[in-house]
Design a protein around this motif. Structure first.
Motif, PDB file in Angstrom:
ATOM      1  N   GLY A  25      20.496  36.333  23.972  1.00 54.28           N
ATOM      2  CA  GLY A  25      20.527  37.226  22.833  1.00 54.28           C
ATOM      3  C   GLY A  25      21.563  38.320  22.933  1.00 54.28           C
ATOM      4  O   GLY A  25      21.724  39.111  21.998  1.00 54.28           O
ATOM      5  N   ASN A  26      22.277  38.383  24.061  1.00 54.43           N
ATOM      6  CA  ASN A  26      23.362  39.341  24.237  1.00 54.43           C
ATOM      7  C   ASN A  26      24.687  38.587  24.289  1.00 54.43           C
ATOM      8  O   ASN A  26      24.718  37.371  24.520  1.00 54.43           O
ATOM      9  CB  ASN A  26      23.177  40.132  25.531  1.00 54.43           C
ATOM     10  N   CYS A  27      25.791  39.318  24.131  1.00 55.78           N
ATOM     11  CA  CYS A  27      27.097  38.669  24.045  1.00 55.78           C
ATOM     12  C   CYS A  27      28.183  39.586  24.592  1.00 55.78           C
ATOM     13  O   CYS A  27      28.259  40.755  24.195  1.00 55.78           O
ATOM     14  CB  CYS A  27      27.388  38.319  22.584  1.00 55.78           C
ATOM     15  N   HIS A  28      29.019  39.054  25.470  1.00 58.07           N
ATOM     16  CA  HIS A  28      30.178  39.813  25.939  1.00 58.07           C
ATOM     17  C   HIS A  28      31.278  39.713  24.896  1.00 58.07           C
ATOM     18  O   HIS A  28      32.329  39.120  25.107  1.00 58.07           O
ATOM     19  CB  HIS A  28      30.644  39.306  27.304  1.00 58.07           C
ATOM     20  N   GLY A  29      31.033  40.344  23.756  1.00 61.43           N
ATOM     21  CA  GLY A  29      31.938  40.251  22.625  1.00 61.43           C
ATOM     22  C   GLY A  29      33.045  41.279  22.617  1.00 61.43           C
ATOM     23  O   GLY A  29      33.839  41.320  21.678  1.00 61.43           O
ATOM     24  N   CYS A  30      33.118  42.114  23.662  1.00 65.14           N
ATOM     25  CA  CYS A  30      34.184  43.114  23.734  1.00 65.14           C
ATOM     26  C   CYS A  30      35.069  42.906  24.953  1.00 65.14           C
ATOM     27  O   CYS A  30      35.976  43.689  25.210  1.00 65.14           O
ATOM     28  CB  CYS A  30      33.593  44.520  23.739  1.00 65.14           C
ATOM     29  N   GLY A  31      34.792  41.872  25.739  1.00 63.95           N
ATOM     30  CA  GLY A  31      35.657  41.550  26.865  1.00 63.95           C
ATOM     31  C   GLY A  31      35.373  42.298  28.150  1.00 63.95           C
ATOM     32  O   GLY A  31      36.169  42.256  29.089  1.00 63.95           O
ATOM     33  N   HIS A  32      34.227  42.960  28.237  1.00 65.44           N
ATOM     34  CA  HIS A  32      33.946  43.717  29.453  1.00 65.44           C
ATOM     35  C   HIS A  32      33.752  42.806  30.666  1.00 65.44           C
ATOM     36  O   HIS A  32      33.976  43.231  31.800  1.00 65.44           O
ATOM     37  CB  HIS A  32      32.719  44.608  29.261  1.00 65.44           C
ATOM     38  N   ASP A  33      33.339  41.565  30.431  1.00 60.12           N
ATOM     39  CA  ASP A  33      33.287  40.593  31.519  1.00 60.12           C
ATOM     40  C   ASP A  33      34.688  40.311  32.054  1.00 60.12           C
ATOM     41  O   ASP A  33      34.882  40.137  33.266  1.00 60.12           O
ATOM     42  CB  ASP A  33      32.621  39.302  31.046  1.00 60.12           C
ATOM     43  N   MET A  34      35.678  40.276  31.156  1.00 63.63           N
ATOM     44  CA  MET A  34      37.078  40.110  31.562  1.00 63.63           C
ATOM     45  C   MET A  34      37.521  41.300  32.420  1.00 63.63           C
ATOM     46  O   MET A  34      38.159  41.132  33.471  1.00 63.63           O
ATOM     47  CB  MET A  34      37.970  40.001  30.332  1.00 63.63           C
ATOM     48  N   HIS A  35      37.171  42.501  31.992  1.00 60.41           N
ATOM     49  CA  HIS A  35      37.593  43.710  32.702  1.00 60.41           C
ATOM     50  C   HIS A  35      36.984  43.763  34.101  1.00 60.41           C
ATOM     51  O   HIS A  35      37.670  44.114  35.071  1.00 60.41           O
ATOM     52  CB  HIS A  35      37.191  44.959  31.922  1.00 60.41           C
ATOM     53  N   THR A  36      35.703  43.413  34.198  1.00 60.96           N
ATOM     54  CA  THR A  36      35.041  43.424  35.499  1.00 60.96           C
ATOM     55  C   THR A  36      35.668  42.395  36.435  1.00 60.96           C
ATOM     56  O   THR A  36      35.900  42.669  37.620  1.00 60.96           O
ATOM     57  CB  THR A  36      33.533  43.150  35.331  1.00 60.96           C
ATOM     58  N   ALA A  37      35.950  41.204  35.909  1.00 58.61           N
ATOM     59  CA  ALA A  37      36.599  40.165  36.722  1.00 58.61           C
ATOM     60  C   ALA A  37      37.982  40.612  37.178  1.00 58.61           C
ATOM     61  O   ALA A  37      38.384  40.373  38.334  1.00 58.61           O
ATOM     62  CB  ALA A  37      36.687  38.866  35.935  1.00 58.61           C
ATOM     63  N   MET A  38      38.734  41.260  36.289  1.00 57.94           N
ATOM     64  CA  MET A  38      40.066  41.751  36.657  1.00 57.94           C
ATOM     65  C   MET A  38      39.991  42.780  37.787  1.00 57.94           C
ATOM     66  O   MET A  38      40.791  42.750  38.729  1.00 57.94           O
ATOM     67  CB  MET A  38      40.742  42.383  35.443  1.00 57.94           C
ATOM     68  N   LEU A  39      39.022  43.698  37.693  1.00 58.53           N
ATOM     69  CA  LEU A  39      38.918  44.729  38.727  1.00 58.53           C
ATOM     70  C   LEU A  39      38.432  44.138  40.041  1.00 58.53           C
ATOM     71  O   LEU A  39      38.869  44.566  41.109  1.00 58.53           O
ATOM     72  CB  LEU A  39      38.012  45.869  38.265  1.00 58.53           C
ATOM     73  N   LEU A  40      37.532  43.154  39.976  1.00 54.55           N
ATOM     74  CA  LEU A  40      37.153  42.461  41.207  1.00 54.55           C
ATOM     75  C   LEU A  40      38.370  41.770  41.823  1.00 54.55           C
ATOM     76  O   LEU A  40      38.552  41.774  43.051  1.00 54.55           O
ATOM     77  CB  LEU A  40      36.043  41.444  40.933  1.00 54.55           C
ATOM     78  N   GLY A  41      39.198  41.170  40.971  1.00 55.88           N
ATOM     79  CA  GLY A  41      40.414  40.540  41.477  1.00 55.88           C
ATOM     80  C   GLY A  41      41.352  41.555  42.098  1.00 55.88           C
ATOM     81  O   GLY A  41      41.925  41.315  43.176  1.00 55.88           O
ATOM     82  N   ALA A  42      41.539  42.696  41.435  1.00 55.84           N
ATOM     83  CA  ALA A  42      42.383  43.746  41.994  1.00 55.84           C
ATOM     84  C   ALA A  42      41.831  44.248  43.317  1.00 55.84           C
ATOM     85  O   ALA A  42      42.582  44.528  44.260  1.00 55.84           O
ATOM     86  CB  ALA A  42      42.502  44.898  40.993  1.00 55.84           C
ATOM     87  N   ALA A  43      40.505  44.373  43.403  1.00 52.92           N
ATOM     88  CA  ALA A  43      39.877  44.809  44.651  1.00 52.92           C
ATOM     89  C   ALA A  43      40.196  43.848  45.787  1.00 52.92           C
ATOM     90  O   ALA A  43      40.493  44.267  46.919  1.00 52.92           O
ATOM     91  CB  ALA A  43      38.362  44.912  44.449  1.00 52.92           C
ATOM     92  N   LYS A  44      40.155  42.561  45.498  1.00 52.27           N
ATOM     93  CA  LYS A  44      40.460  41.557  46.516  1.00 52.27           C
ATOM     94  C   LYS A  44      41.931  41.638  46.941  1.00 52.27           C
ATOM     95  O   LYS A  44      42.260  41.592  48.133  1.00 52.27           O
ATOM     96  CB  LYS A  44      40.139  40.163  45.993  1.00 52.27           C
ATOM     97  N   LEU A  45      42.822  41.794  45.969  1.00 51.01           N
ATOM     98  CA  LEU A  45      44.251  41.901  46.273  1.00 51.01           C
ATOM     99  C   LEU A  45      44.542  43.141  47.112  1.00 51.01           C
ATOM    100  O   LEU A  45      45.309  43.093  48.083  1.00 51.01           O
ATOM    101  CB  LEU A  45      45.050  41.955  44.971  1.00 51.01           C
TER     102      LEU A  45
END
Length: 391
Positions: A92-112
């Motif tokens: 019933g919820n939706c990542h319709g604003c891309g915050h899942d994208m932002h979190t994944a990007m920051l996790l990726g940056a953290a790894k780098l």
């Protein structure tokens, strides 16, 4: 350090991050699954993450010196997803604003950054926040100390732009307000109920509400500067339950947006004053409540210009700068930029060949996952370069 090359090798992992978070989209200030996932991944990278505030997560990397904060929002929207993606949320919820994208990007940056920690000239502080859609998450983490210990000297955030926005376009504003303030309000009008055939025995809250709604629109028409972005929207009115009865109360909710702190203050104070005085004119009473709010997003020109220079050092697909972006939308990263010199970037993650591609906050919206390694590389590269230039 070629962060883009390294991020491209992580693309499948970044997609996994994004789709996992997307599949159980969580809303508001309580994001237990998302927070547990972020903490688990950060620990696996070698970080010592900790919770901040109600549902935020932070971790640091690097050495003593200047501190740059990288921020991602984690919350979704309370609407049923209709994207058709195989990993779509079904709760019933939706990542319709891309915050899942932002979190994944920051996790990726953290790894780098962890893999290249020896290259850092100072400290990078990671900020994963809840409640952006409520305009409460940044403020909650600030009150819990996210900008201190170590003290933050600059901040950067990326937000994806979908619809037909091409991959690789990055949008910013280094000269004026980028996004408006936002204040949501509730007006409760109290009157006196009666039978509908005897209106003289009532103090009609619906009639009062109608006059309040019309009167508040004159704030935009006659009291704001025409060249500034200002919006006053009434989103709901609730009163009564029967056609032949006058109720005792009516409730109006709405939102106010403005491109300057001065206009924000004017619009909020005048809306409150008009509601109270109009109610009194018709013998009713009124309670005006501010439910949430965030200031206009105004970035620091020097920090923005530095970030644009660093981004231009990366050779990613579709790279195209778009300066001077202004939008009526709002973003609670403004709570950070109001306190710390900051830059905020919009990164293209849309489908330009699809004229029917949905935009953010649409339940059918989709995001181009090719933007994930670009975003991760931008965050990591900008952080390292800013620290090197500002010790």
């Amino acid at each position: 350090m070629d962060y883009l090359k390294q991020a491209t090798k992580l693309k499948n992992q970044l997609i996994m991050y994004r789709r996992k978070i997307h599949s159980y989209a969580e809303v508001g200030m309580n994001l237990p699954k998302t927070v547990d996932f972020v903490i688990s991944e950060l620990k696996a990278m070698g970080y010592s993450p900790k919770k901040v505030g109600q549902s935020g997560v932070t971790a640091t990397i690097g050495c003593s010196g200047k501190v740059i904060l990288l921020r991602a929002d984690m919350d979704a929207l309370p609407m049923e997803e209709k994207s058709g993606e195989p990993f779509a949320s079904t709760n019933g919820n939706c990542h319709g604003c891309g915050h899942d994208m932002h979190t994944a990007m920051l996790l990726g940056a953290a790894k780098l950054l962890k893999e290249n920690e020896a290259q850092l000239s100072g400290t990078v502080k990671l900020m994963f926040q809840p409640g952006e859609e409520l305009f409460k998450g940044s403020k909650d983490m600030i009150e819990a100390g996210i900008l201190e210990n170590p003290k933050v000297d600059a901040a950067l955030a990326i937000h994806t732009a979908t619809g037909v926005t091409p991959l690789g376009v990055f949008m910013y504003n280094n000269s004026s307000t980028m996004m408006c303030s936002a204040d949501t309000f509730k007006i409760t009008i109290k009157g006196k109920g009666s039978h509908g055939s005897y209106p003289q025995n009532s103090i009609d809250p619906i009639n009062i509400a109608a006059h309040v709604i019309l009167a508040t629109q004159e704030v935009i028409a006659r009291e704001t500067i025409p060249s500034e972005l200002c919006v006053l929207t009434i989103g709901s009115i609730n009163a009564g339950s029967m056609a032949n009865s006058i109720p005792e109360s009516a409730v109006i909710t709405g939102s106010i947006r403005a491109s300057s702190k001065e206009m924000r203050s004017t619009m909020v104070s005048r809306t409150k004053e008009i509601a109270e005085l109009t109610s009194a004119t018709f013998r009713g009473t009124c309670e005006f409540e501010l439910l949430s709010g965030t200031p206009p997003l105004i970035c620091n020109p020097q920090v923005v210009n530095s970030m644009v220079k660093y981004i231009n050092e990366l050779d990613f697909q579709g790279k195209s700068p778009y300066p001077g972006l202004q939008a009526n939308a709002s973003e609670d990263f403004a709570e950070i930029s109001d306190r710390v010199p900051s830059a905020y970037m919009m990164l293209g993650a849309g489908f330009p060949t699809d004229p029917k591609a949905a935009n953010a906050h649409d339940p059918a919206v989709r995001f181009n996952e090719d933007a994930l390694p670009i975003g991760a590389a931008i965050l990591a590269h900008c952080a390292e370069r800013w620290l090197a230039d500002n010790q």
